[in-house]
Motif scaffolding. Structure first.
Motif, PDB file in Angstrom:
ATOM      1  N   PRO A  43     118.957 118.686  40.797  1.00  0.00           N
ATOM      2  CA  PRO A  43     119.393 119.822  39.975  1.00  0.00           C
ATOM      3  C   PRO A  43     120.818 119.674  39.445  1.00  0.00           C
ATOM      4  N   SER A  44     121.749 119.218  40.290  1.00  0.00           N
ATOM      5  CA  SER A  44     123.131 119.095  39.818  1.00  0.00           C
ATOM      6  C   SER A  44     123.266 118.009  38.758  1.00  0.00           C
ATOM      7  N   ALA A  45     122.499 116.926  38.872  1.00  0.00           N
ATOM      8  CA  ALA A  45     122.542 115.862  37.871  1.00  0.00           C
ATOM      9  C   ALA A  45     121.947 116.344  36.547  1.00  0.00           C
ATOM     10  N   VAL A  46     120.884 117.127  36.616  1.00  0.00           N
ATOM     11  CA  VAL A  46     120.290 117.690  35.401  1.00  0.00           C
ATOM     12  C   VAL A  46     121.298 118.572  34.684  1.00  0.00           C
ATOM     13  N   HIS A  47     122.006 119.401  35.440  1.00  0.00           N
ATOM     14  CA  HIS A  47     123.003 120.272  34.819  1.00  0.00           C
ATOM     15  C   HIS A  47     124.168 119.462  34.254  1.00  0.00           C
ATOM     16  N   ALA A  55     128.857 119.354  25.259  1.00  0.00           N
ATOM     17  CA  ALA A  55     130.272 119.139  24.937  1.00  0.00           C
ATOM     18  C   ALA A  55     130.608 117.655  25.068  1.00  0.00           C
ATOM     19  N   PRO A  56     130.174 116.824  24.113  1.00  0.00           N
ATOM     20  CA  PRO A  56     130.500 115.393  24.183  1.00  0.00           C
ATOM     21  C   PRO A  56     132.004 115.183  24.294  1.00  0.00           C
ATOM     22  N   GLY A  57     132.407 114.299  25.191  1.00  0.00           N
ATOM     23  CA  GLY A  57     133.825 114.071  25.419  1.00  0.00           C
ATOM     24  C   GLY A  57     134.397 114.978  26.491  1.00  0.00           C
ATOM     25  N   LEU A  58     133.540 115.704  27.192  1.00  0.00           N
ATOM     26  CA  LEU A  58     133.985 116.591  28.264  1.00  0.00           C
ATOM     27  C   LEU A  58     134.753 115.791  29.313  1.00  0.00           C
ATOM     28  N   PRO A  59     135.980 116.207  29.664  1.00  0.00           N
ATOM     29  CA  PRO A  59     136.722 115.491  30.712  1.00  0.00           C
ATOM     30  C   PRO A  59     135.986 115.572  32.045  1.00  0.00           C
ATOM     31  N   ALA A  60     136.001 114.481  32.799  1.00  0.00           N
ATOM     32  CA  ALA A  60     135.285 114.447  34.070  1.00  0.00           C
ATOM     33  C   ALA A  60     135.777 115.529  35.021  1.00  0.00           C
ATOM     34  N   ARG A  61     137.094 115.798  35.007  1.00  0.00           N
ATOM     35  CA  ARG A  61     137.625 116.802  35.920  1.00  0.00           C
ATOM     36  C   ARG A  61     137.127 118.203  35.565  1.00  0.00           C
ATOM     37  N   ASP A  62     136.854 118.426  34.265  1.00  0.00           N
ATOM     38  CA  ASP A  62     136.361 119.737  33.846  1.00  0.00           C
ATOM     39  C   ASP A  62     134.915 119.946  34.246  1.00  0.00           C
ATOM     40  N   LEU A  63     134.144 118.864  34.340  1.00  0.00           N
ATOM     41  CA  LEU A  63     132.743 118.994  34.739  1.00  0.00           C
ATOM     42  C   LEU A  63     132.639 119.556  36.149  1.00  0.00           C
ATOM     43  N   ARG A  68     130.932 123.923  39.457  1.00  0.00           N
ATOM     44  CA  ARG A  68     131.337 124.452  40.763  1.00  0.00           C
ATOM     45  C   ARG A  68     131.073 123.431  41.878  1.00  0.00           C
ATOM     46  N   LEU A  69     131.396 122.154  41.586  1.00  0.00           N
ATOM     47  CA  LEU A  69     131.236 121.083  42.565  1.00  0.00           C
ATOM     48  C   LEU A  69     132.605 120.530  42.935  1.00  0.00           C
ATOM     49  N   ASP A  70     132.710 119.979  44.138  1.00  0.00           N
ATOM     50  CA  ASP A  70     133.961 119.340  44.519  1.00  0.00           C
ATOM     51  C   ASP A  70     134.059 117.975  43.834  1.00  0.00           C
ATOM     52  N   LYS A  71     135.266 117.415  43.821  1.00  0.00           N
ATOM     53  CA  LYS A  71     135.500 116.173  43.082  1.00  0.00           C
ATOM     54  C   LYS A  71     134.662 115.011  43.596  1.00  0.00           C
ATOM     55  N   SER A  72     134.518 114.898  44.919  1.00  0.00           N
ATOM     56  CA  SER A  72     133.776 113.764  45.470  1.00  0.00           C
ATOM     57  C   SER A  72     132.297 113.843  45.106  1.00  0.00           C
ATOM     58  N   ASN A  73     131.735 115.051  45.159  1.00  0.00           N
ATOM     59  CA  ASN A  73     130.332 115.219  44.776  1.00  0.00           C
ATOM     60  C   ASN A  73     130.137 114.903  43.312  1.00  0.00           C
ATOM     61  N   THR A  74     131.064 115.388  42.478  1.00  0.00           N
ATOM     62  CA  THR A  74     130.975 115.103  41.050  1.00  0.00           C
ATOM     63  C   THR A  74     131.071 113.611  40.776  1.00  0.00           C
ATOM     64  N   SER A  75     131.984 112.940  41.451  1.00  0.00           N
ATOM     65  CA  SER A  75     132.151 111.497  41.253  1.00  0.00           C
ATOM     66  C   SER A  75     130.880 110.739  41.612  1.00  0.00           C
ATOM     67  N   ARG A  76     130.220 111.151  42.703  1.00  0.00           N
ATOM     68  CA  ARG A  76     128.974 110.488  43.106  1.00  0.00           C
ATOM     69  C   ARG A  76     127.878 110.708  42.053  1.00  0.00           C
ATOM     70  N   GLN A  77     127.781 111.938  41.548  1.00  0.00           N
ATOM     71  CA  GLN A  77     126.766 112.217  40.536  1.00  0.00           C
ATOM     72  C   GLN A  77     127.008 111.396  39.279  1.00  0.00           C
ATOM     73  N   LEU A  78     128.258 111.327  38.845  1.00  0.00           N
ATOM     74  CA  LEU A  78     128.577 110.578  37.631  1.00  0.00           C
ATOM     75  C   LEU A  78     128.320 109.089  37.815  1.00  0.00           C
ATOM     76  N   ALA A  79     128.623 108.580  38.997  1.00  0.00           N
ATOM     77  CA  ALA A  79     128.375 107.158  39.261  1.00  0.00           C
ATOM     78  C   ALA A  79     126.878 106.849  39.180  1.00  0.00           C
ATOM     79  N   LYS A  80     126.045 107.730  39.706  1.00  0.00           N
ATOM     80  CA  LYS A  80     124.599 107.522  39.653  1.00  0.00           C
ATOM     81  C   LYS A  80     124.085 107.586  38.227  1.00  0.00           C
TER      82      LYS A  80
END
Length: 339
Positions: A43-47, A55-63, A68-80
């Protein structure tokens, strides 16, 4: 028939019912499963795919803030997602430490598949409701989602930032490019607008900023870490007694934090002390923005179809008299057409 005034339901009962409905929504929408929307993603990856596509060009920190995810979780999702070939990162020109996110061709294809699935899911449910009930549902869910966003924002807004965000008045270096970029990215995703639209925003805002300070004119910006992330302007004619509200937009990462309401409250206080009427132009379909405007006393006074932006849209004019009373409503703030 006699009118029976039923006693108001207790707050505790309302809370219990909303919790029950929320659990049912989570189950029926498929969030209890490992994958979502007929995809192989969580679900979080779909969102993440949806928000980056919007919003193409969305900064990673803004995602992270947006989801409403912490930075480490977001980083893992983006890496996948990157490893799966669904997104790519580009270094931000204004900050080498930050990456901007874009969907690849495969990511865009998946996003379209997710959109079709979600549209079919919602359409199927709406067919079981009367039109009047559909509109009531949209308004009620909008109010509820915005209320949740405001509450959550008090805990998580600006996590990891330098905390120097503030509203300032008047021209700030770099603001014209930032505001034009906010409009261009938002309306490219929502309405398919292109270079003509972005150029119009940039040139007209530049001319307006060059005229400041001037009677009946004002520009408010929200600036964080040197970047303009929200704007609103009043372009007034003191002789005619009419003011034009323009360039109102808030970055996706800050929607739901109350920032749009604060900007609009400043504008309303400004015009009420100087003008008898204020108007704005927006586009049909931006329902959350419309709710925000109406909560401050703006009312729809006209609409017409036009194609001057490069695609056919329905433009709407909202007007507000100085003696109109408006609340302090909150919504996902974006939607003032820069005319």
């Amino acid at each position: 028939m006699d009118f029976v005034d039923l006693p108001a339901q207790t707050r505790d009962r309302t809370i219990l019912e909303l919790r029950e409905f929320s659990r049912k929504l989570v189950r029926e929408l498929g969030f209890m499963r490992n994958t979502l929307a007929d995809s192989e993603l969580s679900p979080s990856a779909v969102h993440a795919i949806i928000e980056i596509g919007l919003a193409p060009g969305l900064p990673a920190r803004d995602l992270a803030l947006l989801l409403r995810l912490d930075k480490s979780n977001t980083s893992r999702q983006l890496a996948k997602l990157e490893a799966a070939g669904l997104l790519r990162r580009e270094a931000a020109s204004d900050d080498g430490r930050s990456a901007r996110l874009y969907l690849t061709e495969a990511g865009q294809k998946l996003r379209r598949k997710i959109d079709r699935f979600a549209t079919d899911q919602v359409s199927g449910a709406l067919r079981k409701l009367m039109p009047a009930d559909q509109q009531t549902l949209v308004r009620s869910l909008s109010l509820y989602a915005d209320a949740l966003a405001q509450d959550n924002a008090t805990r998580t807004a600006h996590a990891g930032s330098d905390g120097d965000g503030r509203i300032v008045e008047g021209y700030q270096p770099g603001c014209i490019g930032d505001v034009a970029s906010l409009h261009a990215r938002y309306y490219a995703a929502s309405s398919g607008f292109g270079v003509y639209f972005e150029r119009k925003v940039a040139t007209e805002l530049a001319a307006f900023a060059a005229s400041l300070p001037a009677p009946g004119k004002a520009l408010w910006l929200y600036v964080e870490n040197g970047r303009t992330l929200a704007s609103l302007a009043i372009d007034g004619d003191p002789a005619g007694g009419v003011a034009h509200l323009r360039w109102f937009i808030v970055d996706a990462s800050l929607r739901g934090t109350g920032l749009g309401r604060r900007l609009l409250a400043k504008a309303v206080a400004f015009v009420d002390a100087r003008f008898g009427e204020t108007y704005l132009w927006t586009f049909k379909g931006l329902d959350a923005a419309r709710h925000l405007y109406e909560s401050f006393g703006f009312r729809l006074t006209g609409e017409a179809e036009g194609a001057q932006w490069g695609t056919v849209v329905v433009e709407q004019r909202f007007s507000r008299r100085a003696d109109d009373t408006g609340g302090a409503g909150e919504a996902a703030e974006a939607g003032e057409a820069p005319r």
